[in-house]
Motif scaffolding. Sequence first.
Motif, short mmCIF file in Angstrom:
data_model
loop_
_atom_site.label_atom_id
_atom_site.label_comp_id
_atom_site.label_asym_id
_atom_site.label_seq_id
_atom_site.Cartn_x
_atom_site.Cartn_y
_atom_site.Cartn_z
N ALA A 1 -8.59 64.97 0.91
CA ALA A 1 -7.25 65.71 0.86
C ALA A 1 -6.50 65.35 -0.32
O ALA A 1 -5.75 65.69 -0.90
N ARG A 2 -6.58 64.07 -0.48
CA ARG A 2 -5.84 63.33 -1.47
C ARG A 2 -6.46 63.67 -3.01
O ARG A 2 -5.66 64.04 -4.01
N THR A 3 -7.56 63.75 -2.97
CA THR A 3 -8.41 64.20 -4.19
C THR A 3 -8.17 65.74 -4.45
O THR A 3 -7.67 66.14 -5.86
N ALA A 4 -8.07 66.54 -3.51
CA ALA A 4 -7.61 67.88 -3.69
C ALA A 4 -6.09 68.09 -4.32
O ALA A 4 -5.71 68.91 -5.01
N ARG A 5 -5.23 67.29 -3.51
CA ARG A 5 -4.01 67.46 -3.93
C ARG A 5 -3.67 66.81 -5.45
O ARG A 5 -3.04 67.43 -6.24
N ARG A 6 -4.33 65.90 -5.71
CA ARG A 6 -4.42 65.55 -7.12
C ARG A 6 -5.08 66.48 -8.10
O ARG A 6 -4.37 66.84 -9.09
N LEU A 7 -6.13 67.13 -7.48
CA LEU A 7 -6.81 68.15 -8.51
C LEU A 7 -5.80 69.56 -8.85
O LEU A 7 -5.77 70.37 -9.63
N ALA A 8 -5.01 69.69 -7.42
CA ALA A 8 -4.21 70.95 -7.56
C ALA A 8 -3.22 70.66 -8.46
O ALA A 8 -2.61 71.61 -9.15
N THR A 9 -2.60 69.80 -8.87
CA THR A 9 -1.39 69.13 -9.55
C THR A 9 -1.81 69.19 -11.02
O THR A 9 -1.18 69.53 -12.03
N GLU A 10 -3.34 68.95 -11.30
CA GLU A 10 -3.79 69.06 -12.86
C GLU A 10 -4.27 70.20 -13.00
O GLU A 10 -4.42 71.06 -12.22
N ALA A 11 -4.52 70.40 -14.42
CA ALA A 11 -4.91 71.72 -14.81
C ALA A 11 -6.55 71.49 -14.82
O ALA A 11 -7.01 70.90 -15.72
N CYS A 12 -7.14 71.93 -13.75
CA CYS A 12 -8.62 71.56 -13.52
C CYS A 12 -9.35 72.84 -13.25
O CYS A 12 -8.75 73.85 -12.94
N ARG A 13 -10.61 72.78 -13.40
CA ARG A 13 -11.43 73.94 -13.00
C ARG A 13 -11.25 74.35 -11.58
O ARG A 13 -10.98 73.53 -10.68
N THR A 14 -11.71 75.54 -11.19
CA THR A 14 -11.54 75.76 -9.77
C THR A 14 -12.66 75.10 -8.68
O THR A 14 -12.62 75.02 -7.41
N ARG A 15 -13.87 74.82 -9.42
CA ARG A 15 -14.96 74.24 -8.46
C ARG A 15 -14.68 73.23 -8.15
O ARG A 15 -15.02 72.87 -6.85
N PRO A 16 -14.22 72.16 -8.78
CA PRO A 16 -13.98 70.78 -8.29
C PRO A 16 -12.93 70.76 -7.43
O PRO A 16 -12.92 70.09 -6.03
N LEU A 17 -11.79 71.71 -7.32
CA LEU A 17 -10.85 71.92 -6.20
C LEU A 17 -11.43 72.46 -4.91
O LEU A 17 -11.07 72.21 -3.97
N PHE A 18 -12.19 73.37 -5.04
CA PHE A 18 -13.08 74.07 -4.08
C PHE A 18 -13.82 73.09 -3.39
O PHE A 18 -13.88 72.86 -1.86
N PHE A 19 -14.38 72.19 -4.02
CA PHE A 19 -15.46 71.19 -3.42
C PHE A 19 -14.63 70.23 -2.57
O PHE A 19 -14.87 69.94 -1.47
N ALA A 20 -13.47 69.73 -3.38
CA ALA A 20 -12.48 68.87 -2.39
C ALA A 20 -11.86 69.49 -1.21
O ALA A 20 -11.75 68.85 -0.35
N ARG A 21 -11.51 70.70 -1.47
CA ARG A 21 -10.78 71.32 -0.02
C ARG A 21 -11.81 71.55 0.88
O ARG A 21 -11.37 71.37 2.02
N ALA A 22 -13.10 72.08 0.49
CA ALA A 22 -13.98 72.50 1.57
C ALA A 22 -14.57 71.23 2.22
O ALA A 22 -14.66 71.23 3.43
N SER A 23 -14.83 70.34 1.45
CA SER A 23 -15.24 69.07 1.94
C SER A 23 -14.10 68.29 2.76
O SER A 23 -14.53 67.93 3.82
N THR A 24 -13.07 68.49 2.51
CA THR A 24 -12.10 67.81 3.35
C THR A 24 -12.09 68.67 4.68
O THR A 24 -12.00 67.91 5.74
#
Length: 115
Positions: A68-91
């Motif tokens: 969840a912490r990683t997903a929050r960090r990635l959501a604030t950054e300009a990142c690709r959607t795949r890492p954000l999906f992996f972070a949220r789904a794994s959470t």
Amino acid sequence: MKPHGWHLVIGLTLWFAWFCATYGGLAVACAVAPPPPAQGAWTWLNAAVLLLAAACTVAFGAAAWWGARTARRLATEACRTRPLFFARASTALYATAAVSTALVALPAVLLAPCV
């Protein structure tokens, strides 16, 4: 935590290993050295199940928090959607494993192990 596809598999795979070890070990212990039924739920066997469940619940909860912490960090950054999906789904999967571990171990508080 670096979001990776393996995190989608690891959480529930480890939960399955915990489930098999807990109930397989419980079956073997009940066949080899069952505690007296008069003790009820307060036996060394239930204590071992609860201790293992508590350790696994904490580990799964920590992994969910980390995701969840990683997903929050990635959501604030300009990142690709795949890492954000992996972070949220794994959470979500790690949190599911944590809740499932706690709920599956709950009968050890109330029921005698080998009856």
